[in-house]
Design an enzyme around this catalytic site. Structure first.
Site, PDB file in Angstrom:
ATOM      1  N   PRO A 292       0.819  -1.212   0.000  1.00 57.92           N
ATOM      2  CA  PRO A 292       0.000   0.000   0.000  1.00 57.92           C
ATOM      3  C   PRO A 292       0.857   1.267   0.000  1.00 57.92           C
ATOM      4  O   PRO A 292       1.857   1.351   0.717  1.00 57.92           O
ATOM      5  CB  PRO A 292      -0.787  -0.118   1.317  1.00 57.92           C
ATOM      6  CG  PRO A 292       0.030  -1.003   2.182  1.00 57.92           C
ATOM      7  CD  PRO A 292       0.879  -1.872   1.307  1.00 57.92           C
ATOM      8  N   ARG A 294      -0.843   4.834  -1.220  1.00 60.36           N
ATOM      9  CA  ARG A 294      -1.850   5.858  -0.961  1.00 60.36           C
ATOM     10  C   ARG A 294      -2.568   5.657   0.378  1.00 60.36           C
ATOM     11  O   ARG A 294      -2.771   6.599   1.126  1.00 60.36           O
ATOM     12  CB  ARG A 294      -2.886   5.823  -2.082  1.00 60.36           C
ATOM     13  CG  ARG A 294      -3.890   6.948  -2.015  1.00 60.36           C
ATOM     14  CD  ARG A 294      -5.063   6.702  -2.956  1.00 60.36           C
ATOM     15  NE  ARG A 294      -4.685   6.243  -4.257  1.00 60.36           N
ATOM     16  CZ  ARG A 294      -4.487   7.030  -5.313  1.00 60.36           C
ATOM     17  NH1 ARG A 294      -4.613   8.323  -5.198  1.00 60.36           N
ATOM     18  NH2 ARG A 294      -4.144   6.510  -6.475  1.00 60.36           N
ATOM     19  N   CYS A 362       0.556  28.816 -16.109  1.00 58.75           N
ATOM     20  CA  CYS A 362       0.075  29.286 -17.409  1.00 58.75           C
ATOM     21  C   CYS A 362      -0.565  28.140 -18.176  1.00 58.75           C
ATOM     22  O   CYS A 362      -0.026  27.661 -19.176  1.00 58.75           O
ATOM     23  CB  CYS A 362       1.217  29.918 -18.176  1.00 58.75           C
ATOM     24  SG  CYS A 362       1.701  31.451 -17.415  1.00 58.75           S
ATOM     25  N   TYR A 392       1.054  10.876  -4.060  1.00 61.87           N
ATOM     26  CA  TYR A 392       1.136  11.235  -5.480  1.00 61.87           C
ATOM     27  C   TYR A 392       0.916  12.733  -5.711  1.00 61.87           C
ATOM     28  O   TYR A 392       0.324  13.147  -6.694  1.00 61.87           O
ATOM     29  CB  TYR A 392       0.147  10.400  -6.318  1.00 61.87           C
ATOM     30  CG  TYR A 392       0.338   8.913  -6.118  1.00 61.87           C
ATOM     31  CD1 TYR A 392       1.472   8.263  -6.602  1.00 61.87           C
ATOM     32  CD2 TYR A 392      -0.595   8.160  -5.404  1.00 61.87           C
ATOM     33  CE1 TYR A 392       1.664   6.910  -6.401  1.00 61.87           C
ATOM     34  CE2 TYR A 392      -0.409   6.807  -5.190  1.00 61.87           C
ATOM     35  CZ  TYR A 392       0.722   6.186  -5.687  1.00 61.87           C
ATOM     36  OH  TYR A 392       0.919   4.841  -5.476  1.00 61.87           O
TER      37      TYR A 392
END
Ligand code: LLP
Length: 440
Positions: A292, A294, A362, A392
């Site tokens: 694992p 996340r 931008c 992430y």
């Protein structure tokens, strides 16, 4: 906005994390700023440790450090007695510098370089997860030249389509990772690996994707992998003893997400494995790993930004512009990821407008972190907090527009420590070179 871990509202009506006032954190460390909740990170590590290591015989948890990797965080991972999954020389270097036990490092990746393989073998990493036929030969050669015999697993495509964003589905047959069962390639590769002198074939590995909530999907994967493990061992005349089911356990970003608990995932997987191995009269694997990323680090991160401007003519959308954006959080642009937010300096103010949280880059629509979100009347100088940015985010950040990456501050029990420094202009230009003929 849902609260995670140690988040509270303090007497100043400010968002507090780890006992630290987030408005004070911005004053002290600058903006934008990533906050990591140490207590929540440890709690997540402990929940995975309990569910998979303590309650599954032979269970192992390797934190997938691609989700977030720096030395301080990996030290905590080691203190919490988890292994580490790395996918590059850079991650391996960081883990070793953080003091990780190499025998608890798994080295994944679909295109490891010769240098990376050598580096991993010289440092005696615990396991190498082999991706393809070319790598079998490269690894055999390098291991032979170094006189070592690493433990190896083969990355398998189990043919499972997980319910997640298409870009993060990795277990399907059309995947760049691993080899397929139905094509016969996985079986062929395992027979070749079993015959190699310079590697010890121990098992198989898969990873079906990321941000997956349904435990049934993990159960289905476990069943396919178990059946393949038992079948291929009998046919091939070798005994596979290790099964690694990768990561992918989801977290709650918004109300739309309904993840299960680590315990729920672990027990579902264990039951699925027991059933299939019993059916095949094949022993349970000596080692059952998960990776694992996340689920351990995602909820522990919060990003703080400062509002620069609020604009919008009648009949047009209103934009609240912040001093970060796709450079520190590319996930909305890449995966249409959804987030919640609050104004950290006026927590009890009622929602009075709807606006989109726009970044400073931008770019047009790809640099909007949240579209059309209800919020209190925002003004320049307000502090926006976006939670669940631990996984992430920093790991995938960029210097687009030559914007420096924010600092990362670890908070716990009222204390705050910088664990990654803010990038300044010198950092931004560090690798620039001006050839002599341009200086003349
Ligand atoms: N193991 C392997 C072999 C993996 O490829 C991954 C993630 C993991 C473990 C950890 O998965 P997790 O538990 O964190 O879901 N950038 C995307 C996610 C990419 C995941 C890549 N591999 C995102 O931001 O959603």
């Amino acid at each position: 906005m849902r609260f995670h871990g140690t988040m509270t509202v303090n007497g100043q009506d400010h968002l507090s994390i780890g006992g630290c006032d987030t408005v004070d954190l911005i004053r002290e460390f600058g903006s934008p700023l990533h906050i990591m909740d140490e207590d929540l990170f440890r709690q997540n590590c402990r929940e995975y440790h309990k569910a998979f290591i303590e309650e599954i015989p032979g269970g192992e948890v390797a934190y997938a450090c691609k989700a977030f990797c720096c030395q301080a965080i990996l030290r905590i991972v080691c203190q919490e007695d988890l292994g580490i999954d790395v996918v590059s020389g850079g991650e391996l270097y960081t883990a070793l510098r953080a003091g990780a036990d190499p025998s608890r490092i798994d080295f994944n990746g679909n295109n490891k370089t010769v240098e990376e393989i050598r580096y991993a073998l010289e440092n005696a990493v615990g396991r190498i997860i082999v991706d393809n036929f070319t790598e079998i030969e490269t690894l055999d050669q390098i291991a032979g030249s170094l006189g070592v015999r690493p433990k190896v697993l083969l990355r398998i495509q189990p043919g499972v389509a997980a319910h997640t964003h298409q870009y993060t589905q990795t277990g399907i047959l059309d995947s760049k990772f691993g080899l397929g069962i139905s094509s016969g390639q996985a079986g062929d590769a395992l027979r070749i690996m079993a015959g190699k002198q310079n590697m010890e074939l121990t098992g198989i590995h898969c990873h079906i994707g990321s941000q997956i909530h349904e435990k049934e999907t993990f159960a289905q994967t476990a069943q396919i992998m178990a059946a393949f493990m038992a079948g291929v061992s009998k046919d091939g005349g070798f005994q596979l003893t290790e099964l690694n089911l990768g990561g992918g356990f989801g977290i709650q970003y918004t109300d739309a997400d309904h993840p299960d608990t680590p315990e729920g995932y672990a027990q579902t997987i264990l039951q699925a494995l027991k059933e299939v191995f019993e059916q095949y009269a094949f022993p349970m694997p000596r080692r059952i790993s998960v990776e694992p990323g996340r689920a351990i680090v995602g909820s522990t991160g919060t990003t703080l930004y400062t509002v620069g401007s609020v604009k919008g003519a009648p009949q047009t959308r209103r934009y609240v512009t912040i001093d970060g954006g796709m450079t520190d959080n590319p996930r909305p642009a890449l995966y249409q990821a959804k987030y919640e937010m609050c104004l950290a300096n006026k927590m009890s103010a009622p929602d009075e407008m709807t606006a989109s949280l726009a970044g400073r880059c931008c770019e047009e629509s790809s640099d909007v972190l949240i579209w059309d979100v209800p919020m209190p009347l925002a003004e320049p100088g307000d502090i926006v907090a976006v939670p669940s940015t631990g996984a992430y985010h920093y790991a995938m950040s960029s210097n687009y527009n030559r914007v420096g990456r924010p600092a990362i501050v670890l908070v716990s029990k009222g204390k705050a420590h910088v664990i990654v420094k803010r990038e300044d202009y010198a950092d931004i230009t560090r690798n620039d070179l001006i050839p002599a003929h341009l200086l003349a």
